[in-house]
Design a protein around this motif. Structure first.
Motif, PDB file in Angstrom:
ATOM      1  N   HIS A   3       1.078  -1.123  -0.084  1.00  0.00           N
ATOM      2  CA  HIS A   3      -0.221   0.201  -0.021  1.00  0.00           C
ATOM      3  C   HIS A   3       0.640   1.499  -0.206  1.00  0.00           C
ATOM      4  CE1 HIS A   3      -2.578  -2.501   1.966  1.00  0.00           C
ATOM      5  NE2 HIS A   3      -3.076  -2.703   1.053  1.00  0.00           N
ATOM      6  N   MET A   4       2.088   1.098  -0.117  1.00  0.00           N
ATOM      7  CA  MET A   4       2.718   2.155   0.335  1.00  0.00           C
ATOM      8  C   MET A   4       2.837   3.123  -0.710  1.00  0.00           C
ATOM      9  SD  MET A   4       4.945   4.181   2.193  1.00  0.00           S
ATOM     10  CE  MET A   4       6.001   2.049   3.491  1.00  0.00           C
ATOM     11  N   LEU A   5       2.846   3.097  -1.760  1.00  0.00           N
ATOM     12  CA  LEU A   5       3.352   4.009  -3.176  1.00  0.00           C
ATOM     13  C   LEU A   5       1.840   4.489  -3.385  1.00  0.00           C
ATOM     14  CD1 LEU A   5       4.388   2.039  -6.379  1.00  0.00           C
ATOM     15  CD2 LEU A   5       6.069   3.922  -4.555  1.00  0.00           C
ATOM     16  N   GLN A   6       0.801   3.843  -3.281  1.00  0.00           N
ATOM     17  CA  GLN A   6      -1.057   4.557  -3.472  1.00  0.00           C
ATOM     18  C   GLN A   6      -0.876   5.683  -2.148  1.00  0.00           C
ATOM     19  OE1 GLN A   6      -3.102   4.506  -5.662  1.00  0.00           O
ATOM     20  NE2 GLN A   6      -2.146   2.997  -6.823  1.00  0.00           N
ATOM     21  N   ILE A   7      -0.389   4.891  -0.438  1.00  0.00           N
ATOM     22  CA  ILE A   7      -0.309   6.001   0.437  1.00  0.00           C
ATOM     23  C   ILE A   7      -0.198   7.785  -0.378  1.00  0.00           C
ATOM     24  CG2 ILE A   7       0.145   6.416   2.445  1.00  0.00           C
ATOM     25  CD1 ILE A   7      -0.708   3.805   2.742  1.00  0.00           C
ATOM     26  N   SER A  25       1.202   8.465  -2.635  1.00  0.00           N
ATOM     27  CA  SER A  25       0.418   9.324  -4.084  1.00  0.00           C
ATOM     28  C   SER A  25      -0.329  10.593  -3.553  1.00  0.00           C
ATOM     29  CB  SER A  25      -0.146   8.619  -5.339  1.00  0.00           C
ATOM     30  OG  SER A  25       1.614   7.940  -5.474  1.00  0.00           O
ATOM     31  N   ASN A  26      -1.419   9.176  -2.872  1.00  0.00           N
ATOM     32  CA  ASN A  26      -2.652  10.333  -2.912  1.00  0.00           C
ATOM     33  C   ASN A  26      -3.464  10.742  -1.439  1.00  0.00           C
ATOM     34  OD1 ASN A  26      -3.478   9.208  -5.290  1.00  0.00           O
ATOM     35  ND2 ASN A  26      -3.580   6.778  -4.131  1.00  0.00           N
ATOM     36  N   SER A  27      -1.996  11.088  -0.492  1.00  0.00           N
ATOM     37  CA  SER A  27      -2.334  11.502   1.015  1.00  0.00           C
ATOM     38  C   SER A  27      -1.584  12.244   1.228  1.00  0.00           C
ATOM     39  CB  SER A  27      -2.536  10.080   2.325  1.00  0.00           C
ATOM     40  OG  SER A  27      -0.943   9.690   2.165  1.00  0.00           O
ATOM     41  N   ALA A  28      -1.681  13.317   2.671  1.00  0.00           N
ATOM     42  CA  ALA A  28      -0.842  14.675   2.895  1.00  0.00           C
ATOM     43  C   ALA A  28       0.709  13.880   3.734  1.00  0.00           C
ATOM     44  CB  ALA A  28      -1.588  15.301   4.358  1.00  0.00           C
ATOM     45  N   ASN A  50       9.566   9.854  -6.258  1.00  0.00           N
ATOM     46  CA  ASN A  50      10.805   9.669  -6.296  1.00  0.00           C
ATOM     47  C   ASN A  50      11.328   8.084  -5.942  1.00  0.00           C
ATOM     48  OD1 ASN A  50      12.170  12.339  -7.797  1.00  0.00           O
ATOM     49  ND2 ASN A  50      11.360  13.500  -6.364  1.00  0.00           N
ATOM     50  N   VAL A  51      12.353   7.425  -6.054  1.00  0.00           N
ATOM     51  CA  VAL A  51      12.528   6.494  -5.232  1.00  0.00           C
ATOM     52  C   VAL A  51      13.954   6.796  -5.146  1.00  0.00           C
ATOM     53  CG1 VAL A  51      12.780   3.924  -5.345  1.00  0.00           C
ATOM     54  CG2 VAL A  51      10.476   5.845  -6.029  1.00  0.00           C
ATOM     55  N   GLU A  52      14.568   5.914  -3.712  1.00  0.00           N
ATOM     56  CA  GLU A  52      15.627   5.953  -3.803  1.00  0.00           C
ATOM     57  C   GLU A  52      16.659   4.776  -3.112  1.00  0.00           C
ATOM     58  OE1 GLU A  52      17.863   9.647  -1.280  1.00  0.00           O
ATOM     59  OE2 GLU A  52      16.664  11.286  -3.007  1.00  0.00           O
ATOM     60  N   LYS A  53      16.933   4.441  -3.429  1.00  0.00           N
ATOM     61  CA  LYS A  53      17.896   3.368  -1.964  1.00  0.00           C
ATOM     62  C   LYS A  53      18.589   3.470  -1.362  1.00  0.00           C
ATOM     63  CE  LYS A  53      20.417  -1.070  -3.065  1.00  0.00           C
ATOM     64  NZ  LYS A  53      21.189  -1.708  -4.416  1.00  0.00           N
ATOM     65  N   LEU A  54      18.382   2.845   0.007  1.00  0.00           N
ATOM     66  CA  LEU A  54      18.729   3.400   1.265  1.00  0.00           C
ATOM     67  C   LEU A  54      19.861   2.423   1.966  1.00  0.00           C
ATOM     68  CD1 LEU A  54      15.620   4.325   3.350  1.00  0.00           C
ATOM     69  CD2 LEU A  54      17.343   6.196   2.656  1.00  0.00           C
ATOM     70  N   LEU A 103      12.984   4.670  -0.016  1.00  0.00           N
ATOM     71  CA  LEU A 103      13.016   5.986   0.880  1.00  0.00           C
ATOM     72  C   LEU A 103      12.634   6.475  -0.655  1.00  0.00           C
ATOM     73  CD1 LEU A 103      12.599   8.519   2.778  1.00  0.00           C
ATOM     74  CD2 LEU A 103      14.969   9.426   1.415  1.00  0.00           C
ATOM     75  N   ILE A 104      10.656   7.454  -0.080  1.00  0.00           N
ATOM     76  CA  ILE A 104      10.056   7.089  -0.985  1.00  0.00           C
ATOM     77  C   ILE A 104       9.172   8.901  -0.605  1.00  0.00           C
ATOM     78  CG2 ILE A 104       7.834   6.979  -2.616  1.00  0.00           C
ATOM     79  CD1 ILE A 104       8.064   4.052  -1.342  1.00  0.00           C
ATOM     80  N   TYR A 105       9.509   9.899  -1.742  1.00  0.00           N
ATOM     81  CA  TYR A 105       8.993  10.839  -1.759  1.00  0.00           C
ATOM     82  C   TYR A 105       8.594  12.063  -3.000  1.00  0.00           C
ATOM     83  CZ  TYR A 105      14.054  12.327  -2.645  1.00  0.00           C
ATOM     84  OH  TYR A 105      14.655  12.449  -3.866  1.00  0.00           O
ATOM     85  N   PRO A 106       7.727  12.551  -3.160  1.00  0.00           N
ATOM     86  CA  PRO A 106       7.050  12.888  -4.148  1.00  0.00           C
ATOM     87  C   PRO A 106       8.775  14.482  -4.646  1.00  0.00           C
ATOM     88  CG  PRO A 106       6.046  14.238  -2.187  1.00  0.00           C
ATOM     89  CD  PRO A 106       6.968  13.787  -1.647  1.00  0.00           C
ATOM     90  N   ASP A 107       8.022  14.902  -5.398  1.00  0.00           N
ATOM     91  CA  ASP A 107       8.677  16.309  -6.130  1.00  0.00           C
ATOM     92  C   ASP A 107       9.077  17.259  -5.069  1.00  0.00           C
ATOM     93  OD1 ASP A 107       9.172  14.815  -8.287  1.00  0.00           O
ATOM     94  OD2 ASP A 107       7.894  16.553  -9.327  1.00  0.00           O
ATOM     95  N   LEU A 108      10.590  17.804  -4.698  1.00  0.00           N
ATOM     96  CA  LEU A 108      10.657  18.891  -4.024  1.00  0.00           C
ATOM     97  C   LEU A 108       9.600  19.979  -3.649  1.00  0.00           C
ATOM     98  CD1 LEU A 108      14.327  18.927  -3.581  1.00  0.00           C
ATOM     99  CD2 LEU A 108      12.625  17.663  -2.809  1.00  0.00           C
ATOM    100  N   LYS A 109       9.153  20.344  -5.127  1.00  0.00           N
ATOM    101  CA  LYS A 109       8.432  21.572  -4.618  1.00  0.00           C
ATOM    102  C   LYS A 109       6.878  20.676  -3.615  1.00  0.00           C
ATOM    103  CE  LYS A 109       5.682  19.958  -8.967  1.00  0.00           C
ATOM    104  NZ  LYS A 109       6.249  20.807 -11.358  1.00  0.00           N
TER     105      LYS A 109
END
Length: 262
Positions: free
Chosen positions: A74-78, A80-83, A110-114, A222-228
């Motif tokens: 469920h990680m990617l959907q959350i 993408s679609n939540s706060a 964005n997806v980064e390998k940790l 590590l998953i996160y949206p665009d920095l903007k």
């Protein structure tokens, strides 16, 4: 985007990086305050709450951290679609390709390998088999597996076929599974590094034993949206996770330098 639009985005990202570095390299550290939400798998949540979160509280007393547990499915959907804008998740070898393919379809993520880890058999130290240097796949057939009752947990199902075919336990949480393991009622399969910080491991009630000749490698991302789309708090938090997450897992606590970055 048009060709001109793509250049604008690249310039904007460079500007955001410059501004971000102003704060991060300033002699007067930016005082994080307000709320930051992080979504992570249950094992990562426990590892972070026992280490990184406590050190963050000392460093930024005005910052409220919200740690939410979810499954890898469920990680990617959350995100993408939540706060919730920051996610930390682990994927096994057989699931990693599907994850990266799905992540590529979310163009704003964005997806980064940790760091890489491996799954081990968690077994009670009451059990004489806990002294083994490793298990073979054939030896697992004598053991009863405990894993999540969540029916979407296809990760544990991958390992289920190697254990006692006639009996298993399906429990609602990681801690209830480890409690049963500590009482020598079953064994479990969990990541080695994120389970180190568990009370059951630290107190010597459970031993992690690797499995020979079986695909057990997992990778944390590590998953996160665009920095903007991120607040300054979230941008700073990403950098702290990049810097401290590996140390947090491998040492069982966050690096001492989290309080003395200078």
């Amino acid at each position: 985007l048009t060709e001109d639009g793509a250049r604008v985005v690249q310039d904007a990202q460079r500007i955001m990086t410059i501004i971000q570095n102003w704060y991060l390299s300033s002699e007067t550290e930016y005082n994080l305050n307000g709320n930051v939400h992080i979504q992570a798998t249950p094992s990562v949540c426990v590892a972070m709450s026992n280490t990184l979160i406590l050190d963050m509280q000392k460093r930024y007393p005005n910052l409220s951290l919200f740690l939410h547990a979810t499954t890898p499915q469920h990680m990617l959907q959350i995100i993408s679609n939540s706060a919730v804008n920051i996610g930390i998740c682990s994927y096994s070898q057989e699931k990693e390709e599907d994850f990266l393919k799905e992540a590529s379809q979310h163009r704003k993520l964005n997806v980064e390998k940790l760091i890489e880890d491996k799954r081990c058999v968690m077994i009670s130290t009451k059990n004489p088999l806990s002294n083994k240097p490793f298990f073979t796949k054939d030896e697992l057939k004598e053991l009863t597996l405990a894993y999540y009752s969540d029916m979407t947990d296809d990760i544990s199902e991958f390992y289920r076929i190697y254990f006692n075919p006639d009996r298993c336990f399906r429990l609602d949480s990681r801690e209830s599974i480890l409690q049963l393991v500590a009482e020598d009622g079953a064994v479990a399969i969990f990541p080695e590094l994120t389970t180190r910080s568990s009370y059951f491991i630290k107190s010597g009630l459970i031993q992690a034993v690797p499995v020979k000749d079986m695909a057990t490698k997992i990778t944390y991302y590590l998953i996160y949206p665009d920095l903007k789309n991120l607040s300054l708090n979230e941008i700073c938090m990403l950098d702290i996770i990049r810097e401290k997450f590996t140390c947090c897992l491998t040492n069982g606590r966050a690096c001492d330098c989290i309080e003395n970055d200078e």
